[in-house]
Design an enzyme around this catalytic site. Structure first.
Site, mmCIF file in Angstrom:
data_model
loop_
_atom_site.group_PDB
_atom_site.id
_atom_site.type_symbol
_atom_site.label_atom_id
_atom_site.label_comp_id
_atom_site.label_asym_id
_atom_site.label_seq_id
_atom_site.Cartn_x
_atom_site.Cartn_y
_atom_site.Cartn_z
ATOM 1 N N CYS A 118 0.914 -0.735 0.030
ATOM 2 C CA CYS A 118 -0.140 -0.157 -0.177
ATOM 3 C C CYS A 118 1.141 1.294 -0.124
ATOM 4 O O CYS A 118 2.392 1.436 0.471
ATOM 5 C CB CYS A 118 -1.468 0.165 1.437
ATOM 6 N N SER A 150 0.266 3.590 1.849
ATOM 7 C CA SER A 150 0.609 4.426 3.553
ATOM 8 C C SER A 150 2.203 4.005 3.898
ATOM 9 O O SER A 150 2.896 4.889 3.877
ATOM 10 C CB SER A 150 -0.278 4.003 3.795
ATOM 11 N N HIS A 177 4.741 6.790 2.597
ATOM 12 C CA HIS A 177 4.070 7.885 3.293
ATOM 13 C C HIS A 177 4.969 8.026 4.660
ATOM 14 O O HIS A 177 5.821 8.327 4.859
ATOM 15 C CB HIS A 177 2.792 8.193 3.588
ATOM 16 N N HIS A 231 0.702 -3.320 6.256
ATOM 17 C CA HIS A 231 -1.060 -3.707 7.108
ATOM 18 C C HIS A 231 -1.852 -3.886 6.411
ATOM 19 O O HIS A 231 -3.006 -3.833 6.576
ATOM 20 C CB HIS A 231 -1.123 -2.310 7.760
ATOM 21 N N CYS A 233 -6.457 -3.359 3.548
ATOM 22 C CA CYS A 233 -6.982 -1.934 3.781
ATOM 23 C C CYS A 233 -6.982 -1.231 2.164
ATOM 24 O O CYS A 233 -8.020 -1.284 2.284
ATOM 25 C CB CYS A 233 -5.366 -1.255 3.866
HETATM 26 N N1 NAD Z 1 -8.140 7.398 4.150
HETATM 27 C C1 NAD Z 1 -7.245 5.930 4.442
HETATM 28 O O1 NAD Z 1 -7.911 5.163 4.805
HETATM 29 C C2 NAD Z 1 -6.735 5.215 3.393
HETATM 30 C C3 NAD Z 1 -5.812 3.341 3.502
HETATM 31 C C4 NAD Z 1 -4.694 3.359 2.341
HETATM 32 C C5 NAD Z 1 -4.150 3.954 2.140
HETATM 33 N N2 NAD Z 1 -5.008 5.918 1.712
HETATM 34 C C6 NAD Z 1 -4.484 6.404 0.971
HETATM 35 O O2 NAD Z 1 -4.583 6.879 -0.108
HETATM 36 C C7 NAD Z 1 -3.514 6.692 -1.251
HETATM 37 C C8 NAD Z 1 -4.075 5.851 -2.449
HETATM 38 O O3 NAD Z 1 -2.950 4.822 -1.646
HETATM 39 P P1 NAD Z 1 -2.709 4.361 -2.479
HETATM 40 O O4 NAD Z 1 -2.409 2.598 -2.453
HETATM 41 O O5 NAD Z 1 -3.821 3.487 -3.754
HETATM 42 O O6 NAD Z 1 -1.489 4.376 -4.152
HETATM 43 P P2 NAD Z 1 -0.847 5.015 -5.244
HETATM 44 O O7 NAD Z 1 0.075 4.604 -5.705
HETATM 45 O O8 NAD Z 1 -1.313 3.266 -5.278
HETATM 46 O O9 NAD Z 1 -1.846 5.009 -6.068
HETATM 47 C C9 NAD Z 1 -1.578 6.578 -6.130
HETATM 48 C C10 NAD Z 1 -2.319 7.442 -7.699
HETATM 49 O O10 NAD Z 1 -2.509 8.451 -7.804
HETATM 50 C C11 NAD Z 1 -1.964 8.721 -8.897
HETATM 51 N N3 NAD Z 1 -1.739 10.397 -8.779
HETATM 52 C C12 NAD Z 1 -0.935 11.117 -8.085
HETATM 53 N N4 NAD Z 1 -0.687 12.549 -8.333
HETATM 54 C C13 NAD Z 1 -2.080 12.511 -8.776
HETATM 55 C C14 NAD Z 1 -3.017 14.027 -8.778
HETATM 56 N N5 NAD Z 1 -2.372 15.487 -8.647
HETATM 57 N N6 NAD Z 1 -4.079 13.368 -9.618
HETATM 58 C C15 NAD Z 1 -4.387 12.279 -10.535
HETATM 59 N N7 NAD Z 1 -4.097 10.992 -9.605
HETATM 60 C C16 NAD Z 1 -2.381 11.072 -9.449
HETATM 61 C C17 NAD Z 1 -0.545 8.089 -9.221
HETATM 62 O O11 NAD Z 1 -0.543 8.155 -10.372
HETATM 63 C C18 NAD Z 1 -1.433 6.736 -8.721
HETATM 64 O O12 NAD Z 1 -2.025 5.908 -9.343
HETATM 65 C C19 NAD Z 1 -2.904 7.108 -0.593
HETATM 66 O O13 NAD Z 1 -2.178 8.528 0.061
HETATM 67 C C20 NAD Z 1 -2.844 6.777 0.987
HETATM 68 O O14 NAD Z 1 -1.602 6.885 2.240
HETATM 69 C C21 NAD Z 1 -5.619 6.308 2.844
HETATM 70 ZN ZN ZN Z 2 -2.905 0.843 3.599
#
Ligand code: NAD
Ligand code: ZN
Ligand code: ZN
Length: 370
Positions: free
Chosen positions: A40, A42, A45, A61, A168
């Site tokens: 993931c 995160s 991050h 996680h 997640c």
């Molecule tokens: N709120 C929650 O409970 C929770 C849970 C899991 C993950 N997250 C967060 O969700 C986000 C996504 O996680 P993921 O694992 O899917 O990441 P990921 O890297 O698989 O996907 C993120 C996508 O965003 C795109 N991107 C980047 N900048 C962009 C922009 N300005 N406009 C449009 N697209 C853009 C990237 O090209 C990528 O495809 C992360 O910030 C992660 O930490 C939050």
């Molecule tokens: Zn996650």
């Protein structure tokens, strides 16, 4: 017992795969042999320092595996049970759990500390030092000792490797659309950032009956995959989405918008709100650096447009109710999981996996264990 895990010793350094020493499970805990762990965003991050995390920590996680040992006082699990680990535990009796909001369980406040619920004493050691576990899980490891409150038992016949993703990313994305944005049949939905979480939001929107789903992602491969998972249109940026959504909705704009890009910054809220119709709802899901205190919106647009902005943790889902439910959608062919996994890696290649993720070469990478 001896095991191995990917450890983050300091921010801005690679994951270090090392031998670890794992204690026996204590009160309420189980030892789980991992089958797989999703990569993931995160965890990255934490590496980059955007998510404050106690160190040193075992990453991961989003895992699933088989219970191998059960500590004293464990009531719900036994040896041999197949479990998905939830990145937020559900204690079952805090105010939030008791009112059906276990994604807000009081234990969520301490998951980034990564120490066991019971006594905050590390269960895993390397180089003579106690290690924390990401989300109190630390699934970048062959074996973990975790609290039973972090485990959701699933049916034995489900594929345990794919089930890891539901710990997640899939649940967070699916729930972003279904539970938090509350997508309805006929809606137009914009999903910004279609990686593992966003593409699951696309699927959630499709399952909820959205008519039009616009995927926004700068990476062409991610846009193509989003279309295979249910997006009807795909563009590279929110700026590009503006004229498209205006045309598709005859100027009404999207009923629901969902932010799932890699990292959210304050300047990303205004375009998201302008893509959202009056009376519509924007669901913020991406992680933001806690030092960012401000975001821009056109105030009159939000106020007199009567627009809603909602947060999202774990898809607004209750892991014990929703994880089996989401896996049931998979079983019946309604939710795709196989298509999310582009590539599997052994634990030793966790850094290569993140390199592929950050460079847009994969949707979700999966660590698999023998
Ligand atoms: N709120 C929650 O409970 C929770 C849970 C899991 C993950 N997250 C967060 O969700 C986000 C996504 O996680 P993921 O694992 O899917 O990441 P990921 O890297 O698989 O996907 C993120 C996508 O965003 C795109 N991107 C980047 N900048 C962009 C922009 N300005 N406009 C449009 N697209 C853009 C990237 O090209 C990528 O495809 C992360 O910030 C992660 O930490 C939050
Ligand atoms: Zn996650
Ligand atoms: Zn609780």
């Amino acid at each position: 017992m001896k095991s191995k895990a990917a450890i983050l010793w300091e921010t801005h350094t690679p994951w270090s795969v090392e031998e670890t020493e794992l204690d026996d499970p204590r009160e309420g805990e189980v030892r789980v042999k991992l089958t797989a762990s999703g990569l993931c965003h995160s965890d990255d991050h934490s590496v980059k320092g955007d998510l404050p995390t106690g160190l040193p920590i075992i990453g991961g996680h989003e895992g699933a595996g088989i219970v191998e040992a059960v500590g004293p006082g464990v009531r719900r699990l036994k040896e041999g049970d197949h479990v998905v680990m939830a990145f937020i535990p559900a204690c079952g009796h805090c105010r939030w759990c008791a009112s059906g909001l276990s994604m807000l369980c009081d234990y969520g406040a301490i998951i980034m500390e990564g120490l066991p619920i019971v006594d905050q004493v590390a269960r895993v050691h390397a180089r003579g030092v106690g290690l924390r576990q990401m989300s109190m899980l630390g699934t970048f490891a062959a074996d973990v000792v975790v609290h039973e409150d972090s485990c959701v038992k699933i049916d034995d016949d489900l594929p345990l490797d794919l089930a890891a993703l539901v710990g997640c990313g899939v649940t967070t994305g699916f729930g972003a659309a279904v539970r938090r944005a509350k997508v309805e049949p006929g809606d137009t939905v914009v999903v910004v950032g279609t990686g593992g979480v966003g593409s699951s939001a696309v699927q959630g929107a499709r399952i909820a009956g959205a008519e039009t789903i616009v995927a926004v992602d700068p990476v062409e491969y991610r846009r193509e995959q989003a279309k295979l998972l249910g997006a009807t249109h795909a563009v590279a940026s929110m700026e590009e989405a503006m004229p498209l959504v205006t045309e598709l909705t005859r100027g009404v704009m999207a009923d629901k918008t969902i932010m799932t890009a890699s990292l959210m910054t304050g300047d990303m809220l205004m375009p998201l709100m302008l893509l959202t119709r009056k009376g519509g709802r924007a669901c913020l899901t991406s992680t933001a650096n806690p030092n960012i205190l401000n975001a821009d919106v056109v105030l009159v647009d939000v106020i007199f447009g009567q627009k809603e902005i909602v947060g999202n943790v774990f898809g607004g889902c209750n892991p014990h109710a929703d994880i089996p439910r989401i896996l049931s959608l998979y079983r019946h062919g309604l939710l795709k999981l196989d298509e999310l996994v582009t590539k599997t890696y052994p634990l030793e290649q966790v850094n290569e996996g993140y390199d592929d993720l950050l460079n847009g070469r994969i949707m979700r990478g999966l660590l698999t264990f023998d």
